[in-house]
Design an enzyme around this catalytic site. Structure first.
Site, mmCIF file in Angstrom:
data_model
loop_
_atom_site.group_PDB
_atom_site.id
_atom_site.type_symbol
_atom_site.label_atom_id
_atom_site.label_comp_id
_atom_site.label_asym_id
_atom_site.label_seq_id
_atom_site.Cartn_x
_atom_site.Cartn_y
_atom_site.Cartn_z
ATOM 1 C CB SER A 7 54.539 47.649 56.161
ATOM 2 O OG SER A 7 53.287 47.852 56.088
ATOM 3 C CG HIS A 32 53.078 42.639 55.506
ATOM 4 N ND1 HIS A 32 52.953 41.484 55.627
ATOM 5 C CD2 HIS A 32 52.426 43.206 56.292
ATOM 6 C CE1 HIS A 32 52.272 41.317 56.922
ATOM 7 N NE2 HIS A 32 51.957 42.651 57.423
ATOM 8 C CG ASP A 34 49.711 45.568 57.311
ATOM 9 O OD1 ASP A 34 50.250 44.594 57.882
ATOM 10 O OD2 ASP A 34 50.725 46.741 57.123
ATOM 11 C CG MET A 36 44.350 47.145 59.214
ATOM 12 S SD MET A 36 45.162 48.114 60.068
ATOM 13 C CE MET A 36 46.776 47.853 59.644
ATOM 14 C CG MET A 140 50.416 40.771 64.921
ATOM 15 S SD MET A 140 51.185 41.721 63.702
ATOM 16 C CE MET A 140 51.002 43.067 64.156
ATOM 17 N N GLY A 148 54.343 52.407 62.681
ATOM 18 C CA GLY A 148 54.702 52.906 63.579
ATOM 19 C C GLY A 148 54.443 53.339 64.603
ATOM 20 N N GLY A 179 56.018 44.789 62.882
ATOM 21 C CA GLY A 179 55.748 45.972 64.568
ATOM 22 C C GLY A 179 57.364 46.576 64.424
ATOM 23 N N GLY A 180 57.348 47.667 64.365
ATOM 24 C CA GLY A 180 58.388 48.474 65.035
ATOM 25 C C GLY A 180 59.529 48.270 65.159
ATOM 26 C CB SER A 201 57.294 53.898 60.058
ATOM 27 O OG SER A 201 57.063 52.832 60.977
HETATM 28 C C1 DX5 Z 1 50.391 47.448 61.730
HETATM 29 C C2 DX5 Z 1 50.317 46.402 61.249
HETATM 30 C C3 DX5 Z 1 51.897 46.040 60.126
HETATM 31 C C4 DX5 Z 1 52.708 47.610 60.599
HETATM 32 C C5 DX5 Z 1 53.927 47.780 60.589
HETATM 33 O O1 DX5 Z 1 49.186 46.876 61.898
HETATM 34 O O2 DX5 Z 1 50.675 44.930 60.524
HETATM 35 O O3 DX5 Z 1 52.590 45.663 59.399
HETATM 36 O O4 DX5 Z 1 52.536 48.585 59.187
HETATM 37 O O5 DX5 Z 1 54.590 49.053 60.436
HETATM 38 P P1 DX5 Z 1 55.839 49.423 61.162
HETATM 39 O O6 DX5 Z 1 57.263 48.601 61.054
HETATM 40 O O7 DX5 Z 1 55.659 50.844 61.264
HETATM 41 O O8 DX5 Z 1 55.160 49.056 62.455
HETATM 42 ZN ZN ZN Z 2 50.755 43.619 58.662
#
Ligand code: DX5
Ligand code: ZN
Length: 224
Positions: A7, A32, A34, A36, A140, A148, A179-180, A201
């Site tokens: 990501s 990936h 993102d 927003m 998700m 992060g 995520g995470g 992250s």
């Molecule tokens: C969160 C995003 C994820 C995020 C993942 O809203 O959709 O793609 O960047 O990042 P990490 O791996 O740090 O959780």
């Molecule tokens: Zn994402």
């Protein structure tokens, strides 16, 4: 073999082209992205203009995660920017059936995304209707908005439920989790039946992002 989709949300945006090259060099085939809008989620990230500028020169599969309230207004712009797949959230204020058709009409792969507190059943209804026209289901494992965050382990049964549904329906839809995710918990996620792993992250904040991608790519070797 697992697909790792780094990501770029956690990447250095001032050096995006080099970061995309690094992803490719490490052997990941996807990026990936993102998106927003400050409405569906509180954060604002990047749009089609930036995507278009990194598209040239990158052979990666652009997996575009739209965390925006009105995706139908922007599907064409993202398609024109050169993305390969577009996912829309079932929680957005939108007609997801229509969005899927719009994405397909653009010649792109369509995906649906669900938040940690949205039951699989809601996604299943769309999969019943659209079958393989939905190329990917994005589950998700954090609430969307920021990189992060900590992985929410409660989503593991939902991943298994999605795996069972897809296998018994004979669909080719891929399951992606976002995520995470890091080197410590990736094994758990793969065991639950995931095809595509998103990591931000854990890759870009590590001392050795390229090595982390390589280690993630070989993580399925210890899948039980
Ligand atoms: C969160 C995003 C994820 C995020 C993942 O809203 O959709 O793609 O960047 O990042 P990490 O791996 O740090 O959780
Ligand atoms: Zn994402």
């Amino acid at each position: 073999m697992v697909i790792i989709a780094p990501s770029i949300l956690s990447a250095d945006f001032g050096d995006l082209r080099q970061q995309m090259k690094m992803i490719e060099r490490a052997g990941a085939q996807w990026a990936h992205i993102d998106v927003m809008d400050g409405h569906f989620v509180p954060n604002i990230t990047i749009g089609p203009v930036v995507i278009k500028s990194v598209r040239g020169g990158s052979g990666l599969f652009f997996d575009t995660h739209l965390m925006i309230q009105r995706p139908e207004r922007y599907i064409k712009a993202f398609s024109d920017a050169g993305v390969d797949l577009i996912s829309v959230h079932l929680e957005a204020e939108t007609d997801v059936d229509k969005d899927i058709e719009l994405i397909l009409a653009e010649g792109k792969k369509a995906a649906i995304a669900i938040n940690p507190d949205t039951p699989f059943k809601r996604a299943g209804e769309y999969m019943d209707r659209h079958g393989d026209k939905i190329s990917l289901l994005l589950i998700m494992s954090v609430f969307p908005g920021f990189g992060g965050q900590k992985f929410i382990a409660d989503v593991l049964p939902k991943i298994r439920e999605a795996r069972d549904y897809i296998d018994s329906a004979g669909l080719k839809t891929l399951i992606e989790v976002d995520g995470g995710i890091n080197l410590e918990n990736i094994g758990l996620i793969l065991d639950a039946g995931v095809d595509v792993v998103v990591a931000g992250s854990a890759i870009f904040k590590s001392e050795d992002p390229e090595g982390t991608i390589r280690r993630m790519l070989s993580a399925n070797n210890f899948k039980s």
